[in-house]
Design a protein around this motif. Structure first.
Motif, PDB file in Angstrom:
ATOM      1  N   THR A 158       0.857  -1.184   0.000  1.00 16.37           N
ATOM      2  CA  THR A 158       0.000   0.000   0.000  1.00 16.37           C
ATOM      3  C   THR A 158       0.894   1.234   0.000  1.00 16.37           C
ATOM      4  O   THR A 158       1.670   1.449   0.934  1.00 16.37           O
ATOM      5  CB  THR A 158      -0.913   0.026   1.238  1.00 16.37           C
ATOM      6  N   ARG A 159       0.800   2.017  -1.057  1.00 14.35           N
ATOM      7  CA  ARG A 159       1.678   3.179  -1.203  1.00 14.35           C
ATOM      8  C   ARG A 159       1.406   4.215  -0.116  1.00 14.35           C
ATOM      9  O   ARG A 159       0.269   4.425   0.298  1.00 14.35           O
ATOM     10  CB  ARG A 159       1.476   3.833  -2.578  1.00 14.35           C
ATOM     11  N   ASP A 160       2.489   4.872   0.302  1.00  9.31           N
ATOM     12  CA  ASP A 160       2.410   5.935   1.290  1.00  9.31           C
ATOM     13  C   ASP A 160       2.745   7.248   0.599  1.00  9.31           C
ATOM     14  O   ASP A 160       3.917   7.567   0.388  1.00  9.31           O
ATOM     15  CB  ASP A 160       3.393   5.660   2.425  1.00  9.31           C
ATOM     16  N   ARG A 161       1.736   8.041   0.264  1.00  9.37           N
ATOM     17  CA  ARG A 161       1.969   9.294  -0.446  1.00  9.37           C
ATOM     18  C   ARG A 161       2.395  10.416   0.498  1.00  9.37           C
ATOM     19  O   ARG A 161       2.892  11.450   0.045  1.00  9.37           O
ATOM     20  CB  ARG A 161       0.729   9.704  -1.241  1.00  9.37           C
ATOM     21  N   GLU A 162       2.217  10.223   1.792  1.00  8.98           N
ATOM     22  CA  GLU A 162       2.642  11.243   2.744  1.00  8.98           C
ATOM     23  C   GLU A 162       4.161  11.397   2.748  1.00  8.98           C
ATOM     24  O   GLU A 162       4.683  12.455   3.102  1.00  8.98           O
ATOM     25  CB  GLU A 162       2.139  10.891   4.147  1.00  8.98           C
ATOM     26  N   SER A 163       4.871  10.336   2.361  1.00  4.13           N
ATOM     27  CA  SER A 163       6.332  10.412   2.356  1.00  4.13           C
ATOM     28  C   SER A 163       6.850  11.338   1.265  1.00  4.13           C
ATOM     29  O   SER A 163       8.008  11.760   1.310  1.00  4.13           O
ATOM     30  CB  SER A 163       6.935   9.017   2.166  1.00  4.13           C
ATOM     31  N   GLU A 164       6.021  11.656   0.272  1.00  5.62           N
ATOM     32  CA  GLU A 164       6.470  12.519  -0.814  1.00  5.62           C
ATOM     33  C   GLU A 164       6.851  13.908  -0.300  1.00  5.62           C
ATOM     34  O   GLU A 164       7.838  14.496  -0.744  1.00  5.62           O
ATOM     35  CB  GLU A 164       5.389  12.607  -1.888  1.00  5.62           C
ATOM     36  N   ALA A 165       6.079  14.440   0.641  1.00  3.79           N
ATOM     37  CA  ALA A 165       6.396  15.749   1.217  1.00  3.79           C
ATOM     38  C   ALA A 165       7.726  15.695   1.952  1.00  3.79           C
ATOM     39  O   ALA A 165       8.523  16.648   1.890  1.00  3.79           O
ATOM     40  CB  ALA A 165       5.278  16.192   2.158  1.00  3.79           C
ATOM     41  N   GLN A 166       8.002  14.581   2.630  1.00  7.74           N
ATOM     42  CA  GLN A 166       9.266  14.443   3.345  1.00  7.74           C
ATOM     43  C   GLN A 166      10.440  14.387   2.372  1.00  7.74           C
ATOM     44  O   GLN A 166      11.507  14.969   2.631  1.00  7.74           O
ATOM     45  CB  GLN A 166       9.228  13.181   4.206  1.00  7.74           C
ATOM     46  N   VAL A 167      10.252  13.689   1.251  1.00  2.16           N
ATOM     47  CA  VAL A 167      11.304  13.624   0.231  1.00  2.16           C
ATOM     48  C   VAL A 167      11.589  15.015  -0.321  1.00  2.16           C
ATOM     49  O   VAL A 167      12.754  15.422  -0.482  1.00  2.16           O
ATOM     50  CB  VAL A 167      10.901  12.661  -0.905  1.00  2.16           C
ATOM     51  N   ALA A 168      10.521  15.771  -0.615  1.00  2.00           N
ATOM     52  CA  ALA A 168      10.685  17.127  -1.148  1.00  2.00           C
ATOM     53  C   ALA A 168      11.429  18.009  -0.160  1.00  2.00           C
ATOM     54  O   ALA A 168      12.328  18.772  -0.533  1.00  2.00           O
ATOM     55  CB  ALA A 168       9.322  17.723  -1.491  1.00  2.00           C
ATOM     56  N   GLN A 169      11.071  17.926   1.119  1.00  2.00           N
ATOM     57  CA  GLN A 169      11.743  18.730   2.138  1.00  2.00           C
ATOM     58  C   GLN A 169      13.220  18.355   2.251  1.00  2.00           C
ATOM     59  O   GLN A 169      14.092  19.224   2.412  1.00  2.00           O
ATOM     60  CB  GLN A 169      11.060  18.540   3.497  1.00  2.00           C
ATOM     61  N   THR A 170      13.515  17.071   2.146  1.00  2.00           N
ATOM     62  CA  THR A 170      14.899  16.612   2.264  1.00  2.00           C
ATOM     63  C   THR A 170      15.760  17.131   1.126  1.00  2.00           C
ATOM     64  O   THR A 170      16.892  17.573   1.332  1.00  2.00           O
ATOM     65  CB  THR A 170      14.950  15.080   2.299  1.00  2.00           C
ATOM     66  N   LEU A 171      15.224  17.091  -0.095  1.00  2.00           N
ATOM     67  CA  LEU A 171      16.010  17.464  -1.264  1.00  2.00           C
ATOM     68  C   LEU A 171      16.011  18.967  -1.538  1.00  2.00           C
ATOM     69  O   LEU A 171      17.015  19.510  -2.016  1.00  2.00           O
ATOM     70  CB  LEU A 171      15.486  16.727  -2.500  1.00  2.00           C
ATOM     71  N   LEU A 172      14.899  19.627  -1.239  1.00  2.00           N
ATOM     72  CA  LEU A 172      14.753  21.032  -1.621  1.00  2.00           C
ATOM     73  C   LEU A 172      14.907  22.001  -0.461  1.00  2.00           C
ATOM     74  O   LEU A 172      14.946  23.219  -0.671  1.00  2.00           O
ATOM     75  CB  LEU A 172      13.380  21.257  -2.265  1.00  2.00           C
ATOM     76  N   GLY A 173      14.975  21.480   0.751  1.00  2.00           N
ATOM     77  CA  GLY A 173      14.942  22.368   1.903  1.00  2.00           C
ATOM     78  C   GLY A 173      13.495  22.713   2.198  1.00  2.00           C
ATOM     79  O   GLY A 173      12.600  21.865   2.102  1.00  2.00           O
ATOM     80  N   SER A 174      13.214  23.936   2.528  1.00  4.99           N
ATOM     81  CA  SER A 174      11.840  24.368   2.771  1.00  4.99           C
ATOM     82  C   SER A 174      11.071  24.362   1.457  1.00  4.99           C
ATOM     83  O   SER A 174      11.399  25.092   0.526  1.00  4.99           O
ATOM     84  CB  SER A 174      11.827  25.775   3.376  1.00  4.99           C
ATOM     85  N   ALA A 175      10.043  23.506   1.366  1.00  4.25           N
ATOM     86  CA  ALA A 175       9.271  23.369   0.130  1.00  4.25           C
ATOM     87  C   ALA A 175       7.787  23.394   0.430  1.00  4.25           C
ATOM     88  O   ALA A 175       7.343  22.891   1.468  1.00  4.25           O
ATOM     89  CB  ALA A 175       9.644  22.077  -0.595  1.00  4.25           C
TER      90      ALA A 175
END
Length: 278
Positions: free
Chosen positions: A71-88
Motif C-alpha cells: 500500500t503506497r504511502d503518499r505522505e512520504s512525498e512531502a518528506q522527500v521534497a523537504q529533504t532534497l529542496l529544503g523548505s518546500a
C-alpha cells in the motif's frame, strides 16, 4: 536378569536405533543433494545444447520470494521534497500529480510512484574527494530509497555523470523501480525515476516457486517461442517486478536473466518470459 543390566541393554538398543536413523537421514540427504545437482547440471546442458553458453560458475540457489501487496504511502512525498529542496511548499490540489517548490528547486510526484526532481545550482553538493556513487547512495538513503548501483555513465566533455540505481525491498531487488541521478561536476542537478514506499503484506501465492533449474528451462522455451536471439547467459538474479500502478500494488517474484543481447524476466511461479523494455 538384574534391572541395572537390563536398563543398560535398553539404552544401548536406543542408541543403536538413533544411530541407524541418523545414517538413513544422512544417506537420504546425500541422495537428494546429488539429485538436485544433477538436475541443475542437466538444465545447463540443455541450454548449451541449444547454442547458449551459461556464463556463471553455477546456478544460484532456488528463490523463496513470495508475492507481496504494498500500500503506497503518499505522505512520504512531502518528506522527500523537504529533504532534497529544503523548505518546500506544495502547489495546487492535484492528487494525481503533486508538485512541490522550494529554494532548492522543484519536485513532482505521480500516483504511480514516478517522480522527478530538478535542483538549483548549489542545492546539493558533494565533497570533492567523495565518489559520485557514494554520494548518490547517501542521497538516496536520505529519502528512504534503499538500492544498488546498476550503471554509471560519464560524459567527459560536459563533466556530467549519470548513475542508475534499482530499489531493494526486504533485501530483494525491485527491478522496475529505478532512479537516475545526474551530476554536473560535484553538484547533483536532477533525479528521476520510480520509487516504492509504504507497507507490505504477503499476498496469496500460486503454489510453490519454480526451481532455478526449471526457470532456466522455461527461459530457453520462452526465447525460442518469442523468436529472441542470445548466445550467452551472463547472470541470474531473483527479485520483484511491480504489477499495477494503483494502490495497492503487487510485487511479483521474478528471475532477471542477463544475456549478451539484453535482459529478460521469468515469472518465478508461472515461468512466463518477458523481455526487459528499459
Amino acid at each position: 536378569m538384574e534391572w541395572p543390566k537390563l536398563k543398560n541393554i535398553i539404552l544401548l538398543l536406543l542408541v543403536c536405533v538413533n544411530v541407524c536413523l541418523l545414517l538413513l537421514a544422512g544417506l537420504q540427504g546425500s541422495r537428494s543433494a546429488r539429485y538436485e545437482e544433477e538436475t541443475r547440471q542437466a538444465a545447463i546442458d540443455v541450454l548449451e545444447q541449444n547454442g547458449i553458453t551459461f556464463g556463471p560458475e553455477r546456478l544460484p540457489a532456488d528463490t523463496q520470494l513470495r508475492p507481496l501487496t504494498v500500500t503506497r504511502d503518499r505522505e512520504s512525498e512531502a518528506q522527500v521534497a523537504q529533504t532534497l529542496l529544503g523548505s518546500a511548499e506544495r502547489q495546487g490540489e492535484n492528487e494525481v500529480r503533486q508538485l512541490y517548490v522550494g529554494e532548492g528547486g522543484m519536485a513532482e510526484f505521480s500516483m504511480n510512484g514516478t517522480f522527478s526532481v530538478s535542483l538549483q545550482p548549489g542545492a546539493w553538493v558533494k565533497e570533492h574527494d567523495r565518489s559520485h556513487v557514494d554520494a548518490s547512495q547517501a542521497c538516496l538513503e536520505r529519502i528512504g530509497f534503499q538500492g544498488a548501483l546498476e550503471t554509471e555513465e560519464r560524459d567527459e566533455a560536459s563533466g556530467q555523470v549519470r548513475l542508475t540505481f534499482h530499489q531493494e525491498w526486504e533485501d530483494a531487488p525491485v527491478f522496475s523501480c529505478r532512479v537516475v541521478l545526474t551530476w554536473e561536476g560535484d553538484e547533483l542537478v536532477h533525479l528521476e525515476g520510480s520509487r516504492l514506499s509504504g507497507t507490505s503484506t504477503q499476498a496469496s501465492a500460486r503454489g510453490e516457486p519454480l526451481s532455478a533449474a526449471s526457470i532456466l528451462v522455461r527461459f530457453l522455451s520462452g526465447i525460442n517461442e518469442g523468436g529472441y536471439v542470445c548466445g550467452r547467459v551472463d547472470g541470474m538474479t531473483a527479485g520483484y517486478l511491480l504489477s499495477g500502478a494503483a494502490r495497492p500494488v503487487e510485487l511479483t517474484p521474478v528471475w532477471r536473466i542477463d544475456t549478451d543481447s539484453g535482459s529478460y524476466y521469468v515469472d518465478a511461479y508461472t515461468g512466463v518470459l518477458t523481455p526487459d523494455q528499459t
